[in-house]
Design an enzyme around this catalytic site. Sequence first.
Site, PDB file in Angstrom:
ATOM      1  N   CYS A   8       0.864  -1.182   0.000  1.00 37.91           N
ATOM      2  CA  CYS A   8       0.000   0.000   0.000  1.00 37.91           C
ATOM      3  C   CYS A   8       0.899   1.230   0.000  1.00 37.91           C
ATOM      4  O   CYS A   8       2.111   1.122  -0.194  1.00 37.91           O
ATOM      5  CB  CYS A   8      -0.979  -0.002   1.178  1.00 37.91           C
ATOM      6  SG  CYS A   8      -0.248   0.263   2.802  1.00 37.91           S
ATOM      7  N   ARG A  14      -3.241  -0.526   5.473  1.00 37.90           N
ATOM      8  CA  ARG A  14      -3.831  -1.599   4.670  1.00 37.90           C
ATOM      9  C   ARG A  14      -2.910  -2.784   4.425  1.00 37.90           C
ATOM     10  O   ARG A  14      -3.324  -3.938   4.623  1.00 37.90           O
ATOM     11  CB  ARG A  14      -4.313  -1.041   3.325  1.00 37.90           C
ATOM     12  CG  ARG A  14      -5.464  -0.086   3.470  1.00 37.90           C
ATOM     13  CD  ARG A  14      -5.798   0.594   2.173  1.00 37.90           C
ATOM     14  NE  ARG A  14      -4.686   1.468   1.788  1.00 37.90           N
ATOM     15  CZ  ARG A  14      -4.602   2.100   0.641  1.00 37.90           C
ATOM     16  NH1 ARG A  14      -5.537   1.931  -0.280  1.00 37.90           N
ATOM     17  NH2 ARG A  14      -3.582   2.896   0.379  1.00 37.90           N
TER      18      ARG A  14
END
Length: 159
Positions: A8, A14
């Site tokens: 990410c 994430r």
Amino acid sequence: MIKILFVCHGNICRSPMAEFIMKDLVTRRHIADHFQIESAATSSEEIIGGQGNPVYPPARQELARHGISCEGKYARQLTKADYDAYDYLVGMEDVNIRNMKRILGEDTEHKICKLLDFTDRPGRNISDPWYTGDFATTYRDILEGCEAFLLYLDAQAEN
């Protein structure tokens, strides 16, 4: 050994969530010894003086709500060498994919993919909870993607 690198923007929300959700899934299926699962960032924003920041506290808390620890994880930046080191380089959104290709170069072996493209609703992006503040939705989206990715890997192993 299947080697997966989740990617990410900053490697504090994430991608580490994906790393530890996937590690949890393969551990519960008793297949963890068949995987190497890690995560990285396309940017260096979360790396200061050569040291990466830990997982962002709300992301860490969301994982903990599901019984998953990410203790000891620090951000690191994606490098060109990662292309040869991993079988799958999995981005969370279109911008990640673009930046991954900028860093990694041409994807001649078709290793670069987007996590939600393994689901029955491909093309979607996983929103960055750094901006949305919605870590629960990010967790659900990543879990959906990881479960679908495992089904894909199962099908690949059968062929």
